[in-house]
Structures are given as C-alpha cells and as structure tokens.
Design an enzyme around this catalytic site. Structure first.
Site, PDB file in Angstrom:
ATOM      1  N   GLU A  49       0.865  -1.174   0.000  1.00 50.77           N
ATOM      2  CA  GLU A  49       0.000   0.000   0.000  1.00 50.77           C
ATOM      3  C   GLU A  49       0.900   1.222   0.000  1.00 50.77           C
ATOM      4  O   GLU A  49       1.784   1.360   0.844  1.00 50.77           O
ATOM      5  CB  GLU A  49      -0.907  -0.001   1.238  1.00 50.77           C
ATOM      6  N   ASP A  60      -4.812  10.479   9.762  1.00 53.79           N
ATOM      7  CA  ASP A  60      -3.523   9.875  10.100  1.00 53.79           C
ATOM      8  C   ASP A  60      -2.936  10.398  11.390  1.00 53.79           C
ATOM      9  O   ASP A  60      -3.075  11.577  11.719  1.00 53.79           O
ATOM     10  CB  ASP A  60      -2.534  10.091   8.944  1.00 53.79           C
ATOM     11  N   TYR A 174     -11.711  -2.895   3.933  1.00 52.08           N
ATOM     12  CA  TYR A 174     -10.628  -2.530   4.842  1.00 52.08           C
ATOM     13  C   TYR A 174     -11.284  -2.197   6.185  1.00 52.08           C
ATOM     14  O   TYR A 174     -11.946  -1.168   6.314  1.00 52.08           O
ATOM     15  CB  TYR A 174      -9.913  -1.309   4.257  1.00 52.08           C
TER      16      TYR A 174
END
Lengths: 270, 378
Positions: A49, A60, A174
C-alpha cells in the site's frame, strides 16, 4: 483488481493471510520509495500500500503525518508517484494499492488520474475522505480502468451500512480496527471478530484489518478473523529510522520478515 | 460529507437530531431563553453618526461585539452545546483560530456542565494569548497544535482526529459554516438570528431595507449569519470581505475567491487555496480568524449565482479601520471585523448617500497586544 482477488483467494486456500505493508510515497523521495518497495517484496509482502502525501491528512496519526510532510518537502507529486509505480512494475507483479486523500486526485483530474494510474499498474485505490456517498463517479472511473475502489468499515459500521458498502466496494473491505486515526496501538476495539465475520457475510468480500497493528503478536491474536493485515505506522517508523541510521536497516528487514511469517503461518488455531 | 468512514454514523445522527430539534418548540424555547438572558440578544443596530458623516453615507453597525464573550460565535456555540447535551454527549471539542469560537464553546460548556477541549494552532495561541487564558479560566483544556502551519486549518485537523477517536461520547462544535454536512446548514441556522434581528431593526430605524450589507469572511459564519435572512431581498447587496494579507501578488493572504480553485478540504467541497498538485497552501492574515485556506460552501454558491460579491482588503487597511472606529465611535473592533469596515472606508465613494450595515462581528480586546506589538515594530 483481478490480481488482488486472485491473490487473496490463493492465500485463503492455504490458510494464509495477506501481509500488506504501507509506505508513504516520496518519504524522503521517490527513489527511496522504489528501494523500500523492493525490500518489502523481498521480505514477503503480498500486497503493498503506497500512501499519496497530502498537506492535511486528517485520518492519520503523527508517524504517517510526519512522513507525508517529509514527502511534500522533497516536492513529491502524483506524477512522480505514478512514475515510481511504473518503475516498480517493470520487475514486480505484486499488487499495488494507492491510499490517499481526495484533493490531490481531484486536482490531477479524476479521469486522467484513473487512466494514468491504471496504465502505471495500480490495482486499487483507497480514498480516505471519500465515503460511498461521494465516491460514485470516481469509483466508476477506477473500475473502468480495471482498478478496485477500496472502502473502509469501522467498529461502528452497522448492518445497514454494510449493504451500502457492498454496492460499491470491490476486492476487499478494509476494516479499521479502532475508532481513531492511524498509529500503533496496544489493543484493538472489542468485538472485532464479530464485526469481521458479519462484514464477510454481508458483503461477500474478504476483510483486511488495518490501523493500529503494531507487531506479530497482534497478527497472531486476530489471525483467525480476517484475510489480511495492513501495517502502516510500524513500517514507516522503522523506515524513517533507517534514513537517520543506516545500521537500522537490518531491523526493518527483520520486522517485515517476521510480520510476513506471522501472516503466512497456517498452524494457528483459535 | 468528505470525511473518513468512522465519522459517517455521527454525521447522520447529527443530521437527524438537528432536524428534529429545529422543529422542537421546547428546544427552541430554551435556546431563545439563553440567547436573550445569557448572550444578551438582541444586539443593537447602532447608527454610527460620526463615521457616517465622515464617509458620506448612513452607516449602521450590527453590534455582535456586545454579545457575551465578545463575538457572534456564542450564538452557534450555545446552540450546538445545547444540542450536544440534549442528544446525550458528555464532552465537546472545538477548533479555534482567533480564539473567539474556543472561548464561546468553553463558555457554553461551563454553563451546561460539559467537558471541553479546544484545539488551537500554536501560532494563533501567540497572536491571541488573552483568549487562551479565558478558555483555561472557563475550565476548558486548550491543546496547542504544533503541526503544519500551526493555525486554524491544523487545529481543525486535530479536532477531527479527536472526534474520529472519541466519536461515541463527543460532539464536535465546529465553529463556522464549513465542514461536512450538516455543519454548514446547522451553523447557518444558529447564526441567522443576526440577520433576522437586523431586518427588523433597520426597518424600525429607517423604514426600509439597507442598500448593502458588508461582513468579513473567514470560514464565513458571521457573514452567513447576517446575509442569510437578506438573500431573498434581492435589492440588498451582500458583500463579503476576505483577508488580503500583504496583498494578492505577495502570495501571503487568505483571499480564497481571488486565487483559489474548487477543491475538497476538511469535509467539504468549496474554494480552496491550493497548489497545482492539490496541496493546501499556507495562508496569511493579520487576523487569526480570517487566516484559513477555504471558505464555507454556501458562500461559494452565493458567489457562483452572483447573489453575493466578494472582495478583500489588506492587513494595513484593516489596521487603519481598527483605529478609525476606536477614535471616531469609541468602539474597538476585532481585527476580523475591521476588514469589513475597511472595505466600506476604501469604497466610501461608491456608498455615497447609501444605507449600509457592517456586521461588527467581534470586539478587539483580544487584539490589543497583537496590534501594539505590530506597531511597535514599524
């Protein structure tokens, strides 16, 4: 897209899990990214990835945010990243997932991006801030170029939402392991096993676990419930250390190999 | 709703609960009570006689600076914190630029007995130090943000990260008409009281509607608050004033409509100051509250349909207006609001003989040390 599905099917048939390390493109530049991709492959990655740096990565944690800042500082652009994927493709058939935020794709032009990314050999694209509600047009363009749009599920995803994901997601779901941002954790959300099982049943897709995966022990703990593991901050942190201290390179390799080993064991029983 | 999946259920819940509460007369009564008895509404529509004479127009100021806590931000903060409490959240978080929204949220949280954490860029903490003290005095935690440009956009990123992590227990009190749906709509609803009052007040004073409304535009909440009720009155010109910083050509500004392009940023699609690669640019303004790379999507829409006009004034023009209002009318305005006033001063000839309302969105106490510091350097 086909490459990912084929790979996950083959791994599953052998009781293996996909090991999916993450690296931010351009950290600290794209030549380095190409080198680390080869290292990840050599140490047993099944899929890689690649993060597309963005100035405001709201999902993040500090490790990946700092990596994105380093990448932007060296002037990394989407053009450079696709060139790097193309270069990697010359010697590797490992599936490549691009992970990013929508604005850089939007600024590049989504139709042009889909064409160029497909051409460079990208297999799937995960756009963190583009939930199914907003992703229709972009996903169609990706599919047209043979790429899978990847979508997130979370510990808060209910059955009704799974039906929405099923309509648009491809290749795999995911599953975000925590309600939170990326970064290593000591423990993941309660009830993940039930969530993963329900997701598989409701969407008919494999489920890959990511966010917070810090080491082999965690892989062992959740080995039975998912089809693969994305490991981001733990890889980025070790990669960054090698940039400052080349002697740490061995540690990075050992870590990747141990994670791959843990994912590829088929002797684990609950 | 351009946000990570984790926030999607919370946004749907918020949409639903907000829609229900905005029809709930009990909720509206409580909100009205707080706005009247606690915030101090209605705020005056003050005829600025000295400035009017000097500028050759009839100039009114909508005195949001007289709201409790000193700016229009409290109207939204009270509404959202009350909503959060009603839907059973225990904790509120907020981002703040100038500190006014942070102070307003900390105030509402103290009033309603909720935990409060405010994210603020370290650069803004320096520029707006008095507001940091106020928030702490009110019992809020102030979390300095050292990432990125250390201003409002980075504070929003951190607030979003907190919300993603604590979404079950926490309501994010977003401070402007920005972010994912339903925030732009909800915040507009809570601040529109400004424009509704202004319509009634100007009719009472002048027996007509104004020729123009002028307001500064950062994220765009004070301007949307006064614009919204006037949108249907098509003869009233609506003018939004962005931060021109050191000038457009210097690249150091926050005039999104001057050089920005449509982009997707922090949950919404609107004009964004960005480079060719879609990376969001650092902005500059003397006023922390206008120092932001994007602007509420409904402002983009109003501009698109040509219902509102957007312009910008520079730092030094805003500073001049700051002093002018203090000396002419005895009112020290916030540096943000000074931009709106500076536009009127700069374009006084085009407003000659006209009836104009400037939304004086906040007071300037928070800016005194900053202004003195800047001028000591000159």
């Amino acid at each position: 897209m086909k490459r990912i599905t084929h790979l996950l099917t083959t791994l599953a048939a052998n009781g293996h899990k996909a090991f999916i390390p993450y690296i931010t493109a351009g950290d600290p530049d794209c030549a380095a990214t190409l080198r680390v991709l080869h290292v990840l492959e050599a140490q047993g990655a099944d899929i890689v990835e690649i993060g597309v740096p963005f100035s405001d990565p709201m999902a993040d944690g500090p490790v990946i945010e700092a990596a994105m800042e380093r990448a932007l500082k060296s002037g990394t652009t989407l053009v450079d990243i696709l060139r790097t994927v193309r270069e990697f493709r010359k010697t590797s058939s490992l599936p490549v997932i691009l992970m990013g935020y929508f604005n850089p794709f939007h600024a590049y032009g989504i139709e042009r991006f889909a064409a160029d990314a497909g051409d460079a050999g990208v297999d799937a694209v995960l756009t963190v801030d583009l939930p199914p509600e907003e992703a229709g047009e972009f996903s169609a363009m990706l599919r047209k170029q043979g790429m899978a749009p990847i979508f997130l599920a979370t510990p808060l995803t209910d059955t009704k939402r799974m039906a929405v994901l099923k309509k648009i997601a491809q290749a795999f779901i995911y599953l975000v392991s925590v309600t939170g941002i990326t970064g290593e954790r000591n423990g993941l959300a309660a009830g993940l096993a039930a969530k993963a099982k329900e997701l598989k049943e409701e969407t008919g897709l494999p489920v890959v676990l990511g966010f917070g995966i810090s080491g082999p022990l965690m892989v062992r703990q959740y080995h039975d419930i998912v089809d693969g593991f994305v490991v981001g901050s733990a890889v980025v942190k070790r990669w960054e250390e090698t940039a400052r201290n080349p002697a740490k390179f061995g540690e990075l390799k050992t870590f990747i190999a141990s994670m791959a080993h843990e994912c590829h064991r088929n002797d684990i029983r609950p | 709703m351009f946000v990570p999946e984790t926030l999607i259920p919370a946004l749907y819940e918020l949409q639903e609960r907000f829609a229900a509460l905005s029809r709930d007369s009990g909720f509206k009564d409580v909100l009205r009570h707080y706005l009247a008895e606690y915030v101090g509404r209605p705020t005056p529509l003050y005829y600025a006689g000295n400035l009017s004479k000097r500028l050759g127009m009839r100039l009114y100021l909508k005195r949001e600076d007289l709201c409790h806590t000193g700016a229009h931000k409290i109207n939204n903060a009270i509404g959202q914190v009350l909503l959060a409490k009603t839907i059973g959240k225990e904790r509120v978080i907020a981002e703040t630029g100038a500190g006014q929204h942070g102070v307003a949220t900390a105030t509402a949280a103290a009033l309603m007995g909720m935990d409060c954490r405010v994210y603020m860029g370290e650069e803004d903490m320096r520029r707006q130090a008095p507001n940091v003290s106020r928030m702490r005095m009110l019992g809020a935690q102030v979390a300095g943000v050292a990432q990125g440009t250390r201003t409002l956009k980075d504070a929003i990123n951190e607030a979003l990260r907190d919300w993603v992590t604590n979404v079950r227990t926490t309501h994010y009190v977003l401070g402007t008409v920005f972010g994912p749906h339903p925030y732009p709509t909800m915040v507009k609803e809570f601040v529109s009281v400004i424009g509704r009052e202004a319509i009634a007040q100007v009719k009472r004073a002048e027996d007509r509607l104004p020729d123009a409304i002028v307001a500064c535009v950062g994220g765009g909440s004070n301007s949307m608050g006064i614009f919204a009720p006037f949108i249907a009155h098509r003869d009233v010109k609506l003018i939004g004033v962005e931060a021109g910083g050191l000038g457009i050509e210097s690249g150091k500004h926050a005039a999104r409509f001057a050089t920005g392009k449509i982009g997707v940023f922090q949950g919404t699609r609107s004009y964004v100051l960005q480079d060719d690669n879609g990376q969001v640019l650092a902005t500059h303004s003397v006023s922390a509250g206008l120092d932001y790379a994007s602007v509420g999507p409904e402002h983009s829409f109003l501009r698109e349909i040509k219902r509102a006009h957007y312009s910008h004034v520079k730092d030094d023009e805003a500073l001049e207006a700051f002093h002018l209002l203090a000396r002419e009318e005895g009112i020290i305005p916030a540096l943000e609001s000074s931009h709106a006033l500076a536009y009127v001063v700069k374009h006084a000839s085009s407003f000659r003989g006209k009836l104009v309302i400037v939304n004086l969105s906040g007071r300037g106490d928070k800016d005194l040390a900053h202004v003195e510091g800047l001028e000591a350097k000159l």
